[in-house]
Scaffold this motif. Structure first.
Motif, short mmCIF file in Angstrom:
data_model
loop_
_atom_site.label_atom_id
_atom_site.label_comp_id
_atom_site.label_asym_id
_atom_site.label_seq_id
_atom_site.Cartn_x
_atom_site.Cartn_y
_atom_site.Cartn_z
N THR A 150 0.84 -1.18 0.00
CA THR A 150 0.00 0.00 0.00
C THR A 150 0.88 1.24 0.00
O THR A 150 2.11 1.13 -0.10
N ALA A 151 0.26 2.41 0.07
CA ALA A 151 1.02 3.66 -0.05
C ALA A 151 0.86 4.51 1.21
O ALA A 151 0.54 3.98 2.27
N ALA A 192 -9.16 2.87 7.10
CA ALA A 192 -10.43 2.16 7.27
C ALA A 192 -10.83 1.42 6.00
O ALA A 192 -11.31 0.28 6.06
N ASP A 193 -10.60 2.04 4.85
CA ASP A 193 -10.90 1.37 3.58
C ASP A 193 -9.94 0.21 3.35
O ASP A 193 -10.35 -0.86 2.88
N ILE A 212 -2.98 -2.58 -3.00
CA ILE A 212 -4.29 -2.10 -2.57
C ILE A 212 -4.15 -0.68 -2.03
O ILE A 212 -3.48 -0.44 -1.01
N THR A 213 -4.79 0.25 -2.71
CA THR A 213 -4.81 1.65 -2.29
C THR A 213 -6.16 2.23 -2.69
O THR A 213 -6.90 1.63 -3.48
N ASN A 214 -6.47 3.41 -2.17
CA ASN A 214 -7.59 4.15 -2.72
C ASN A 214 -7.22 4.57 -4.14
O ASN A 214 -6.04 4.68 -4.49
N SER A 215 -8.22 4.81 -4.96
CA SER A 215 -7.95 5.24 -6.33
C SER A 215 -7.60 6.73 -6.34
O SER A 215 -7.88 7.46 -5.40
N TRP A 273 -9.35 8.71 -3.19
CA TRP A 273 -8.75 9.16 -1.93
C TRP A 273 -9.41 10.45 -1.42
O TRP A 273 -9.47 10.67 -0.20
N LYS A 274 -9.91 11.29 -2.32
CA LYS A 274 -10.55 12.54 -1.89
C LYS A 274 -11.84 12.25 -1.13
O LYS A 274 -12.11 12.86 -0.10
#
Length: 288
Positions: A150-151, A192-193, A212-215, A273-274
């Motif tokens: 992840t980031a 949390a995501d 796996i990260t938020n887009s 991510w926003k």
């Protein structure tokens, strides 16, 4: 009832992972730190796993100060690699599955497009090298494992003094400027995501490496600006900087991900991510 053991459960991500599993009906053993078990002791780790008998171990603990690790290589490899080795060996001996939380720092950031799971790692600092070595320990020790890269993470748990969001808000409220790098780009991710994704993944048998990260993509500077904006604070106090001007360890410039494995299993991507940051900041209001 399934049992899950979570290391680093006092931290930013570990706390959300433990809460997510618990909320969904799992019996969770939270390892909060050295007072619960010394992860550098192979026997202590094995005894702990034998005692609780988890179905699954999520290893989220680690030493994350990139600059400090450049001066303390031995300690970094002990905390990030040897602890992982001890857990992997305990999982092997007891037959339970393991998930290791890794990082985008295993890449050098020189690729023009996003990194997928089959790109060859090439870390540029001690932290990244210790995380890659830990990945290799897991994959060579076990058949039933997940490695989640992840980031940069944001959330509202963990220790406030080390929390990215609270640090920015505290500094801006005090009228102090915050320097953030414009030349480091990645996929900021809400813990949390990520915790929800980790739980869903653990319920499958699609073992292997996942990004796996938020887009969405942002620099540290853009992320910091958004935090200030959502908090209603002075965005003018967020100053642009180059990572080499404010950090000691070399940073990879572009570690954005283009995941192949996650959408292949779940046919979706995590929210932007926003949107995730807006939800996180709403939760933060109750903790200020």
């Amino acid at each position: 009832m399934k049992k899950v053991m979570v290391t680093g459960a006092s931290g930013l991500l570990g706390g959300d992972i433990a809460d997510t599993f618990e909320t969904n009906g799992y019996q969770v053993r939270r390892l909060m730190g050295r007072r619960d078990v010394n992860l550098l002791s192979a026997q202590a780790v094995l005894d702990c796993v034998n005692e609780f008998k988890p179905d699954f171990v999520v290893h989220a603990a680690g030493y994350r100060d990139l600059d400090e690790l450049e001066r303390r290589e031995r300690e970094g490899f002990a905390a990030n690699t040897m602890s992982t080795r001890n857990i992997a060996q305990a999982c092997r001996q007891t037959g339970c599955m393991m998930m290791y939380i890794s990082s985008d720092t295993v890449f050098d950031g020189e690729k023009a497009t996003g990194y997928h799971e089959f790109d060859t790692p090439c870390p540029v600092n001690i932290y990244g090298k210790s995380k890659l070595a830990a990945e290799q320990v897991v994959s060579s020790s076990l058949d039933k494992y997940f490695i989640v890269r992840t980031a940069i993470l944001f959330g509202y748990k963990g220790h406030r003094e080390n929390n990215f969001i609270f640090h920015i808000m505290d500094e801006l409220k005090a009228g102090r400027s915050v320097c953030a790098s414009r030349n480091q780009v990645c996929n900021p991710t809400y813990t949390a995501d990520l915790a929800e994704a980790i739980m869903r993944l653990s319920e499958t048998k699609w073992y292997g490496i996942y990004h796996i990260t938020n887009s969405g993509i942002a620099s540290r500077y853009e992320l910091s600006l958004k935090v200030a904006e959502l908090a209603g604070l002075d965005t003018g106090l967020i100053r642009e900087a180059d990572s080499s001007d404010i950090k000691t360890a070399r940073r990879a410039k572009n570690t954005t991900f283009h995941s192949l494995a996650w959408p292949a299993v779940f046919d979706e991507e995590l929210p932007c991510w926003k949107d995730a940051l807006a939800r996180c900041m709403e939760a933060c209001k109750n903790m200020v």
